[in-house]
Design a protein around this motif. Sequence first.
Motif, PDB file in Angstrom:
ATOM      1  N   TRP A 105      38.504  33.348  38.167  1.00 58.83           N
ATOM      2  CA  TRP A 105      39.132  33.378  39.530  1.00 58.83           C
ATOM      3  C   TRP A 105      38.307  32.493  40.571  1.00 58.83           C
ATOM      4  O   TRP A 105      36.897  32.862  40.772  1.00 58.83           O
ATOM      5  CB  TRP A 105      39.263  34.781  39.964  1.00 58.83           C
ATOM      6  N   SER A 106      38.731  31.689  41.440  1.00 57.29           N
ATOM      7  CA  SER A 106      38.043  30.796  42.380  1.00 57.29           C
ATOM      8  C   SER A 106      37.738  31.887  43.614  1.00 57.29           C
ATOM      9  O   SER A 106      36.728  31.662  44.212  1.00 57.29           O
ATOM     10  CB  SER A 106      38.923  29.656  42.757  1.00 57.29           C
ATOM     11  N   GLU A 107      38.562  32.847  43.746  1.00 55.17           N
ATOM     12  CA  GLU A 107      38.317  33.631  44.900  1.00 55.17           C
ATOM     13  C   GLU A 107      38.764  35.032  44.631  1.00 55.17           C
ATOM     14  O   GLU A 107      40.136  35.141  44.362  1.00 55.17           O
ATOM     15  CB  GLU A 107      39.034  33.108  46.250  1.00 55.17           C
ATOM     16  N   ARG A 108      38.190  36.103  44.809  1.00 55.72           N
ATOM     17  CA  ARG A 108      38.813  37.505  44.726  1.00 55.72           C
ATOM     18  C   ARG A 108      38.511  38.268  46.016  1.00 55.72           C
ATOM     19  O   ARG A 108      37.491  38.311  46.527  1.00 55.72           O
ATOM     20  CB  ARG A 108      37.923  38.222  43.686  1.00 55.72           C
ATOM     21  N   ILE A 109      39.710  38.927  46.487  1.00 52.27           N
ATOM     22  CA  ILE A 109      39.766  39.597  47.763  1.00 52.27           C
ATOM     23  C   ILE A 109      39.859  41.031  47.460  1.00 52.27           C
ATOM     24  O   ILE A 109      40.968  41.172  46.830  1.00 52.27           O
ATOM     25  CB  ILE A 109      40.616  39.008  48.660  1.00 52.27           C
ATOM     26  N   ILE A 110      38.700  42.035  47.397  1.00 47.94           N
ATOM     27  CA  ILE A 110      38.861  43.558  47.085  1.00 47.94           C
ATOM     28  C   ILE A 110      39.668  44.084  47.867  1.00 47.94           C
ATOM     29  O   ILE A 110      38.895  44.596  48.929  1.00 47.94           O
ATOM     30  CB  ILE A 110      37.508  43.911  46.416  1.00 47.94           C
TER      31      ILE A 110
END
Length: 244
Positions: free
Chosen positions: A206-211
């Motif tokens: 993933w290039s960006e993960r928002i938890i």
Amino acid sequence: SGDKAGFTSCFPPSFEVIKSEVDQESKMQHVVRTNELDVAARLAELDLTIEELQEVGRAAYFAKLSCSPLHPPTFGGTSGWAAGVYTLRDQKLSHGWRMRDPGNFSITINDPGRLYVVVATGDQLAGKPFGKAPSTKSPKGFKTEAAVAATRQLVLFPDESYEELKLDAELVNFRAWFLLLNIEVNSVFVELSSPAEMIKGKIVSWSERIIIPALSGEPIHGTGKDDVTGGFSPDIEIDVQRVA
């Protein structure tokens, strides 16, 4: 390769092109956002909120919880996925988003933001900021592969668009985000992540993960005396670990 400042590469042109692409890819940042203020700010840029995405996870959880021993074994997964898609759309269509289902690939689209969201099941690592990166739980199809390729292209080369990526009008120059759901005994873990790599039908990078902050609820004890987990749908199967 040509002569650069008196230096001529000993490698063939094809190698130099590949090396250039690899060097460009290495510059792609793999961001993991966990701080709640940072998460809220980034979601606002996407016209989303923490509460909206938590509500999607909650809807999927209770849809699974509502299943009985009389339902088919796979109904829980399908029901949870459907509830998640419905809840996301129910919240966002009144705010200018729209929906499409090309080839049963259900997407919810934010045109001004040039993005779309796909509800899917993540593995046991989804929604958790530590450890390895999660993957999608079930293998995905051609539409998902095209979405990953198009999004990766936008991240690496935002000014370019290849003809082979123009497989569906909704995939061109729109960034894909996957809302990964990970339902455990009495908790729901959720993250919104943008894909970078797909291997053997599963998104693994993933290039960006928002938890998203996790949710707690009442335990799911199952749909019968047997431990029936999983389920099937075009893009989600919810695996629920049961209480002994």
